[in-house]
Design a protein around this motif. Structure first.
Motif, mmCIF file in Angstrom:
data_model
loop_
_atom_site.group_PDB
_atom_site.id
_atom_site.type_symbol
_atom_site.label_atom_id
_atom_site.label_comp_id
_atom_site.label_asym_id
_atom_site.label_seq_id
_atom_site.Cartn_x
_atom_site.Cartn_y
_atom_site.Cartn_z
ATOM 1 N N ASN A 255 0.802 -1.227 0.000
ATOM 2 C CA ASN A 255 0.000 0.000 0.000
ATOM 3 C C ASN A 255 0.833 1.274 0.000
ATOM 4 N N SER A 256 2.151 1.172 -0.164
ATOM 5 C CA SER A 256 2.956 2.373 -0.349
ATOM 6 C C SER A 256 2.623 3.004 -1.701
ATOM 7 N N ALA A 257 2.786 4.314 -1.772
ATOM 8 C CA ALA A 257 2.667 4.988 -3.056
ATOM 9 C C ALA A 257 3.966 4.803 -3.844
ATOM 10 N N HIS A 258 3.863 4.915 -5.154
ATOM 11 C CA HIS A 258 5.035 4.849 -6.021
ATOM 12 C C HIS A 258 4.916 5.949 -7.057
ATOM 13 N N LYS A 259 6.004 6.654 -7.310
ATOM 14 C CA LYS A 259 5.958 7.820 -8.188
ATOM 15 C C LYS A 259 5.516 7.484 -9.605
ATOM 16 N N GLU A 260 5.649 6.223 -10.033
ATOM 17 C CA GLU A 260 5.239 5.864 -11.380
ATOM 18 C C GLU A 260 3.952 5.045 -11.412
ATOM 19 N N ASP A 261 3.516 4.556 -10.255
ATOM 20 C CA ASP A 261 2.312 3.727 -10.200
ATOM 21 C C ASP A 261 1.109 4.465 -9.627
ATOM 22 N N GLY A 262 1.352 5.552 -8.909
ATOM 23 C CA GLY A 262 0.250 6.274 -8.313
ATOM 24 C C GLY A 262 0.156 6.051 -6.819
ATOM 25 N N ALA A 263 -1.086 6.048 -6.310
ATOM 26 C CA ALA A 263 -1.323 6.001 -4.865
ATOM 27 C C ALA A 263 -0.878 4.684 -4.243
ATOM 28 N N VAL A 264 -0.899 3.606 -5.015
ATOM 29 C CA VAL A 264 -0.515 2.293 -4.498
ATOM 30 C C VAL A 264 0.459 1.640 -5.472
#
Length: 319
Positions: free
Chosen positions: A127-136
């Motif tokens: 459930n971490s956000a990722h700068k290229e994947d979005g909120a999750v």
């Protein structure tokens, strides 16, 4: 997520990627300004002693005779002095092999800690956000897309920017409570799952005794597979999933009432020792600037170094 406090000891200077996730920040706060403060401790902690020992030894004759005379006056022989000196030099040089690792990271909810290579800039939980994947973060980035690791705790991601594309590579950490015999059962289950995706998966795990910074051995087993794997590749135009020839290594350790898993995954095209300019990821330049753009995962050395740093603090379990 933020990098932890720097450890100023001679072995574990640097930062440990923290396990907490804050808001929608996908990347670690590398705090480059704070890194400059480590300049003096970086050289004094390890490089300083090594240089001093080599400097003293280079004088040979006269200095050696004076040192021997001083030791004799103290009631000790020259051979004893030389033995102690050589032992300390060997010890420091052995410790230097771990300079490219962060300080120890505690696996959330466990008494297990381990040190990861500094070529990994970012770490993620579920459930971490990722700068290229979005909120999750995308599931196929968080875990190996062909093998879900039981007891998953953290995913580390690094990137290599060469040839007009940004290729990712990963380290996965997992740990779960266990009883006697559970490690063998889990090893068999994971091996069977790997064979479904990689028919050439070895029939046996390879035993490995990883050297620790203190000189002891930590017993692991590992298994390695190679074949087409999906990776999320960034090009100048877009981010896309590509099937590339890849390598996956899985290490398993039986820590009494815990089983620890460490997985390593990378495109085969970027696996191997880094160039001369990026070999020492623990150098002052890399501490200040972060992992170089052409950082590479060296599966010939990184997994064994990390495996040797495993610590199991039973006292922590009771707290």
């Amino acid at each position: 997520m933020r990098l932890g406090e720097p450890d100023y000891g001679p072995l574990q200077f640097g930062w440990q990627p923290a396990a907490d996730h804050r808001g929608d920040e996908g990347a670690l706060d590398t705090s480059w300004e704070a890194r400059a403060e480590l300049k003096e401790s970086h050289f004094a902690a390890l490089d300083g002693p090594l240089v001093m020992f080599d400097y003293l030894k280079s004088f040979g004759g006269a200095l050696g005779a004076c040192a021997g005379l001083m030791v004799l006056l103290a009631g000790c022989g020259i051979s004893r002095y030389d033995s102690l000196l050589e032992h300390r030099v060997a010890s420091l040089r052995g410790e230097a092999r771990f300079r490219h690792l962060y300080a120890a990271t505690q696996l959330p909810g466990t008494p297990i800690s381990i040190r990861l290579p500094m070529v990994f800039k970012d770490s993620y939980q579920e459930n971490s956000a990722h700068k290229e994947d979005g909120a999750v973060i995308s599931p196929d980035r968080l875990q190996p897309p062909f093998l879900k690791l039981p007891g998953f705790k953290l995913c580390y991601e690094g990137t290599n920017d060469t040839g007009g594309a940004r290729l990712p590579f990963y380290c996965y950490l997992a740990a779960l409570p266990a009883r006697p015999g559970d490690a063998d059962k889990l090893a068999s289950q994971l091996q069977a799952q790997l064979k479904k995706s990689f028919p050439q998966t070895p029939d046996e795990w390879q035993a490995v005794d990883a050297n620790s910074p203190s000189g002891f051995s930590v017993h692991w087993r590992k298994i390695r597979v190679e074949g087409e794997q999906p990776f999320r590749v960034r090009t100048a135009q877009q981010l896309e999933s590509q099937n590339l020839p890849g390598i996956f290594e899985l290490w398993i350790h039986d820590a009494d009432d815990y089983v620890v898993l460490v997985g390593w995954r990378t495109p085969g095209s970027i696996e191997g020792p880094s160039s001369a300019s990026t070999t020492d990821a623990g150098s002052l330049e890399n501490l200040l600037e972060g992992p170089p753009r052409d950082a590479k995962p060296d599966l010939g050395s990184m997994p064994a170094a990390t495996a040797g740093t495993l610590l199991y603090e039973k006292a922590a379990q009771a707290e």
